[in-house]
Motif scaffolding. Structure first.
Motif, PDB file in Angstrom:
ATOM      1  N   ILE A  91      30.874  51.955  36.894  1.00 31.99           N
ATOM      2  CA  ILE A  91      30.402  50.835  35.846  1.00 31.99           C
ATOM      3  C   ILE A  91      29.500  50.244  37.372  1.00 31.99           C
ATOM      4  CG2 ILE A  91      31.091  47.992  35.001  1.00 31.99           C
ATOM      5  CD1 ILE A  91      33.881  49.796  34.211  1.00 31.99           C
ATOM      6  N   HIS A  92      28.013  50.103  36.739  1.00 31.40           N
ATOM      7  CA  HIS A  92      27.327  48.997  37.950  1.00 31.40           C
ATOM      8  C   HIS A  92      27.710  47.512  37.828  1.00 31.40           C
ATOM      9  CE1 HIS A  92      25.007  53.325  40.129  1.00 31.40           C
ATOM     10  NE2 HIS A  92      25.681  53.799  38.405  1.00 31.40           N
ATOM     11  N   LEU A  93      27.659  46.856  38.818  1.00 31.20           N
ATOM     12  CA  LEU A  93      27.791  45.798  38.789  1.00 31.20           C
ATOM     13  C   LEU A  93      27.166  45.372  39.268  1.00 31.20           C
ATOM     14  CD1 LEU A  93      31.646  44.868  40.316  1.00 31.20           C
ATOM     15  CD2 LEU A  93      30.721  45.060  37.824  1.00 31.20           C
ATOM     16  N   TYR A  94      26.239  44.118  38.411  1.00 36.13           N
ATOM     17  CA  TYR A  94      25.044  43.199  38.770  1.00 36.13           C
ATOM     18  C   TYR A  94      26.029  41.794  39.103  1.00 36.13           C
ATOM     19  CZ  TYR A  94      22.345  46.513  36.000  1.00 36.13           C
ATOM     20  OH  TYR A  94      21.524  47.894  35.980  1.00 36.13           O
ATOM     21  N   GLN A 117      35.640  53.235  38.502  1.00 36.83           N
ATOM     22  CA  GLN A 117      34.791  53.136  39.769  1.00 36.83           C
ATOM     23  C   GLN A 117      33.758  52.156  39.510  1.00 36.83           C
ATOM     24  OE1 GLN A 117      35.167  55.397  43.214  1.00 36.83           O
ATOM     25  NE2 GLN A 117      34.550  52.796  43.155  1.00 36.83           N
ATOM     26  N   PHE A 118      33.975  50.689  40.594  1.00 37.69           N
ATOM     27  CA  PHE A 118      32.834  49.791  40.827  1.00 37.69           C
ATOM     28  C   PHE A 118      32.217  49.948  41.488  1.00 37.69           C
ATOM     29  CE2 PHE A 118      36.489  48.003  38.845  1.00 37.69           C
ATOM     30  CZ  PHE A 118      35.936  46.692  38.015  1.00 37.69           C
ATOM     31  N   ILE A 119      30.400  50.096  41.324  1.00 35.16           N
ATOM     32  CA  ILE A 119      29.572  50.057  42.163  1.00 35.16           C
ATOM     33  C   ILE A 119      28.668  48.846  42.333  1.00 35.16           C
ATOM     34  CG2 ILE A 119      27.523  51.007  42.821  1.00 35.16           C
ATOM     35  CD1 ILE A 119      28.145  54.061  41.102  1.00 35.16           C
ATOM     36  N   THR A 120      28.611  49.156  43.257  1.00 31.46           N
ATOM     37  CA  THR A 120      27.823  47.234  43.681  1.00 31.46           C
ATOM     38  C   THR A 120      26.853  48.173  44.359  1.00 31.46           C
ATOM     39  OG1 THR A 120      28.569  46.789  46.149  1.00 31.46           O
ATOM     40  CG2 THR A 120      29.678  45.400  43.864  1.00 31.46           C
ATOM     41  N   ALA A 121      25.248  46.738  44.522  1.00 30.03           N
ATOM     42  CA  ALA A 121      24.481  47.350  45.076  1.00 30.03           C
ATOM     43  C   ALA A 121      24.484  46.795  46.929  1.00 30.03           C
ATOM     44  CB  ALA A 121      23.155  46.444  44.500  1.00 30.03           C
ATOM     45  N   SER A 122      25.402  45.974  47.258  1.00 29.42           N
ATOM     46  CA  SER A 122      25.036  46.177  48.253  1.00 29.42           C
ATOM     47  C   SER A 122      26.555  45.474  49.071  1.00 29.42           C
ATOM     48  CB  SER A 122      24.410  43.458  48.082  1.00 29.42           C
ATOM     49  OG  SER A 122      24.976  43.085  47.618  1.00 29.42           O
ATOM     50  N   GLN A 123      26.536  45.071  50.688  1.00 25.92           N
ATOM     51  CA  GLN A 123      27.326  45.265  50.724  1.00 25.92           C
ATOM     52  C   GLN A 123      28.144  43.850  51.030  1.00 25.92           C
ATOM     53  OE1 GLN A 123      29.138  47.498  52.692  1.00 25.92           O
ATOM     54  NE2 GLN A 123      30.852  46.602  53.211  1.00 25.92           N
ATOM     55  N   SER A 124      27.171  42.830  50.689  1.00 29.46           N
ATOM     56  CA  SER A 124      27.972  41.358  49.936  1.00 29.46           C
ATOM     57  C   SER A 124      28.566  41.810  48.812  1.00 29.46           C
ATOM     58  CB  SER A 124      26.940  40.585  50.144  1.00 29.46           C
ATOM     59  OG  SER A 124      26.607  40.440  51.898  1.00 29.46           O
ATOM     60  N   ILE A 369      38.939  59.316  41.655  1.00 28.88           N
ATOM     61  CA  ILE A 369      38.581  57.720  41.724  1.00 28.88           C
ATOM     62  C   ILE A 369      39.887  56.980  40.721  1.00 28.88           C
ATOM     63  CG2 ILE A 369      37.362  56.183  39.556  1.00 28.88           C
ATOM     64  CD1 ILE A 369      35.446  58.345  39.371  1.00 28.88           C
ATOM     65  N   GLU A 370      40.503  56.002  41.273  1.00 28.10           N
ATOM     66  CA  GLU A 370      41.647  55.168  41.225  1.00 28.10           C
ATOM     67  C   GLU A 370      41.618  54.328  39.882  1.00 28.10           C
ATOM     68  OE1 GLU A 370      42.165  52.715  44.487  1.00 28.10           O
ATOM     69  OE2 GLU A 370      42.151  54.535  45.593  1.00 28.10           O
ATOM     70  N   GLN A 371      42.751  54.794  39.650  1.00 24.49           N
ATOM     71  CA  GLN A 371      43.245  54.030  38.084  1.00 24.49           C
ATOM     72  C   GLN A 371      43.459  52.244  38.249  1.00 24.49           C
ATOM     73  OE1 GLN A 371      44.702  55.800  35.783  1.00 24.49           O
ATOM     74  NE2 GLN A 371      45.173  54.584  34.030  1.00 24.49           N
ATOM     75  N   PHE A 372      42.845  52.033  37.681  1.00 20.05           N
ATOM     76  CA  PHE A 372      41.850  50.318  38.049  1.00 20.05           C
ATOM     77  C   PHE A 372      44.084  49.837  37.794  1.00 20.05           C
ATOM     78  CE2 PHE A 372      41.452  46.180  36.055  1.00 20.05           C
ATOM     79  CZ  PHE A 372      40.390  45.849  37.218  1.00 20.05           C
ATOM     80  N   ILE A 373      44.077  48.868  38.672  1.00 19.17           N
ATOM     81  CA  ILE A 373      45.102  48.765  38.752  1.00 19.17           C
ATOM     82  C   ILE A 373      45.188  46.693  38.363  1.00 19.17           C
ATOM     83  CG2 ILE A 373      45.856  49.727  40.884  1.00 19.17           C
ATOM     84  CD1 ILE A 373      45.412  47.536  42.339  1.00 19.17           C
ATOM     85  N   GLY A 374      44.086  45.745  38.500  1.00 18.66           N
ATOM     86  CA  GLY A 374      44.376  44.940  37.801  1.00 18.66           C
ATOM     87  C   GLY A 374      43.812  43.589  38.494  1.00 18.66           C
ATOM     88  N   PHE A 375      43.284  42.746  38.431  1.00 15.73           N
ATOM     89  CA  PHE A 375      42.795  41.479  39.086  1.00 15.73           C
ATOM     90  C   PHE A 375      43.891  40.962  39.971  1.00 15.73           C
ATOM     91  CE2 PHE A 375      39.198  42.025  35.985  1.00 15.73           C
ATOM     92  CZ  PHE A 375      38.459  42.724  36.452  1.00 15.73           C
ATOM     93  N   ASN A 376      43.477  39.368  41.033  1.00 19.07           N
ATOM     94  CA  ASN A 376      44.629  39.125  41.915  1.00 19.07           C
ATOM     95  C   ASN A 376      44.544  37.653  40.830  1.00 19.07           C
ATOM     96  OD1 ASN A 376      42.738  38.085  42.721  1.00 19.07           O
ATOM     97  ND2 ASN A 376      42.786  39.153  44.533  1.00 19.07           N
ATOM     98  N   ARG A 377      45.528  37.256  42.144  1.00 19.14           N
ATOM     99  CA  ARG A 377      45.303  35.858  41.751  1.00 19.14           C
ATOM    100  C   ARG A 377      44.124  34.449  41.761  1.00 19.14           C
ATOM    101  NH1 ARG A 377      47.987  31.872  38.918  1.00 19.14           N
ATOM    102  NH2 ARG A 377      48.432  30.273  39.412  1.00 19.14           N
ATOM    103  N   LEU A 378      42.964  35.355  42.394  1.00 13.55           N
ATOM    104  CA  LEU A 378      42.462  33.994  43.141  1.00 13.55           C
ATOM    105  C   LEU A 378      41.707  34.502  42.248  1.00 13.55           C
ATOM    106  CD1 LEU A 378      40.579  32.905  45.145  1.00 13.55           C
ATOM    107  CD2 LEU A 378      39.941  35.205  46.076  1.00 13.55           C
ATOM    108  N   PHE A 379      40.667  35.716  41.965  1.00 12.97           N
ATOM    109  CA  PHE A 379      40.307  35.893  40.442  1.00 12.97           C
ATOM    110  C   PHE A 379      40.837  34.824  39.325  1.00 12.97           C
ATOM    111  CE2 PHE A 379      38.010  38.580  36.562  1.00 12.97           C
ATOM    112  CZ  PHE A 379      36.805  38.005  37.494  1.00 12.97           C
ATOM    113  N   TRP A 380      42.074  34.725  39.328  1.00 13.61           N
ATOM    114  CA  TRP A 380      42.355  33.969  37.591  1.00 13.61           C
ATOM    115  C   TRP A 380      42.212  32.492  38.078  1.00 13.61           C
ATOM    116  CZ3 TRP A 380      45.356  29.877  37.304  1.00 13.61           C
ATOM    117  CH2 TRP A 380      45.682  29.596  35.555  1.00 13.61           C
TER     118      TRP A 380
END
Length: 414
Positions: A91-94, A117-124, A369-380
């Motif tokens: 998944i390419h993220l924007y 596998q997420f792919i971002t375009a920058s280190q930030s 490639i890893e199994q997705f393990i979910g989002f954390n409390r900060l994302f919630w």
């Protein structure tokens, strides 16, 4: 390896996303894999999604790859599971990952059925996304968006006509901004700094502004603008040395960059995960003056002769120091043709489609490639801000949500 590339065949309303998606497709096309392209359009309804899932079942891909900025995979995942399609998802993220954060949270349970596998375009952006996952892992990788160096390269062609048509003196030092003309990019602030402070000290400077007017304001913070406000603000900032030349095609923009001496952007936009305009400008050989924000940080590290404007948190907002902007402009020398040629070569080597395709290939062929393990409390907590007040998620009076904004977007300052 059989790759299914999913994106909306209908063009995006965002000009930058059109070029990004096209460049990603071109990068994948260089790979020696069996690639098929599938139309994934959230506006086409249930039958479209069912047909797409059936097509994927027939193709039997080894990887399903989402290369568009929307929609998220949510509408398709359940249909894939019903057909026992459980291949890894790439998944390419924007930059709009944050805008659609609740869509991502809603599909968390579905995503856990897949290796992702997420792919971002920058280190930030990598730091920004990684902070929301349940553990620090290799679930997020960085691959820059490629640049079309056939269009954006150093060339002296047509620059005389450009100077003549727009009445620009080539002997002056010409700064250029290109992109949406919006408060999100701080372009009115830049024009006013230039008009009232730079030109009093450097009258031989010009500021060229290219782009379309955008009245979006800053919705994250509840700052909305009436139609026509931005254009009125811009027109009040124009003068003999500050010109707005409208929206340009890619080919026209390449000429404008080659006819200029330095690209400048003071953006602190929450979607600034990469920044096609500055890297395309750098590909023509222009030095850069950029805020140290989001994807811009990568360019500052990689492009010779770049100048960084520090971005600091103040009162739950991110801002820069006007004096540092002024000093950077005043200290910017007019680059030589040799300087431009050297930088153009350097950038096009780093961001060429050939280089980017090789980086992509390493990621998609990874067997671990890893199994997705979910989002954390900060994302919630981050998504809660949008659920409570979708129109202005970070404009609360008690500053609770503003603090979350500052905490999360601190990833964009490095």
């Amino acid at each position: 390896m059989k790759l299914a590339l999913l994106y909306a065949f209908r063009s995006s309303e965002w000009k930058s996303c059109i070029s990004i998606t096209d460049n990603i497709k071109s990068s994948y096309s260089l790979l020696k894999h069996d690639i098929q392209y599938f139309d994934y359009d959230h506006l086409k309804g249930e039958l479209h999604l069912e047909t797409l899932a059936d097509q994927l079942k027939t193709f039997e891909p080894d990887r399903i790859i989402f290369i568009d900025h929307r929609p998220t995979p949510k509408q398709l995942l359940e249909r894939l599971l019903k057909r026992n399609i459980d291949v890894p998802l790439i998944i390419h993220l924007y930059g709009d990952f944050s805008v659609y954060c609740n869509d991502w949270l809603e599909q968390e349970a579905l995503l856990k059925n897949f290796k992702v596998q997420f792919i971002t375009a920058s280190q930030s952006q990598l730091k920004f996304v990684t902070q929301f996952l349940n553990k620090s892992s290799d679930q997020v990788k960085k691959v820059s968006f490629a640049v079309d160096h056939k269009t954006f390269n150093h060339s002296e062609k047509d620059i005389t006509q450009f100077h003549t048509f727009y009445d620009i003196d080539p002997l002056m030092i010409n700064f250029i901004y290109a992109g949406r003309i919006t408060n999100q990019k701080n372009i009115i602030q830049l024009a006013n700094i230039f008009k009232h402070q730079v030109l009093t000290k450097l009258p031989s400077a010009n500021l060229i502004i290219a782009g379309e007017i955008d009245d979006q304001g800053s919705p994250f913070h509840g700052n909305y603008l009436a139609a026509g406000t931005t254009q009125l603000q811009l027109e009040n900032s124009l003068g003999p040395n500050i010109k707005w030349i409208g929206s340009l095609s890619s080919e026209e923009l390449a000429v404008a960059y080659n006819a200029s001496d330095c690209f400048i952007s003071l953006s602190t936009f929450h979607d600034e995960d990469f920044g096609m305009a500055p890297i395309e400008a750098a590909s023509t050989g222009l030095p850069l003056i950029l805020t140290g924000w989001g994807g811009y940080n990568d360019f500052i590290r990689q492009a010779p002769h770049s100048r960084k404007i520090d971005v600091l948190s103040s009162n739950h907002h991110f801002q820069f120091n006007d004096q540092q902007v002024i000093n950077s402009i005043l200290e910017q020398p007019k680059p030589s043709i040799q300087d431009k040629t050297t930088q153009s070569k350097t950038i096009n080597e780093q961001f060429s489609m050939d280089i980017i395709s090789k980086e992509i290939d390493k990621i998609i062929t990874n067997k671990n490639i890893e199994q997705f393990i979910g989002f954390n409390r900060l994302f919630w907590e981050f998504t809660r801000c949008f659920r409570e007040n979708p129109s202005k998620p970070f404009a609360d009076k008690n500053n609770t949500n503003k603090k979350i904004y500052t905490e999360c977007y601190s990833a964009y300052t490095s």
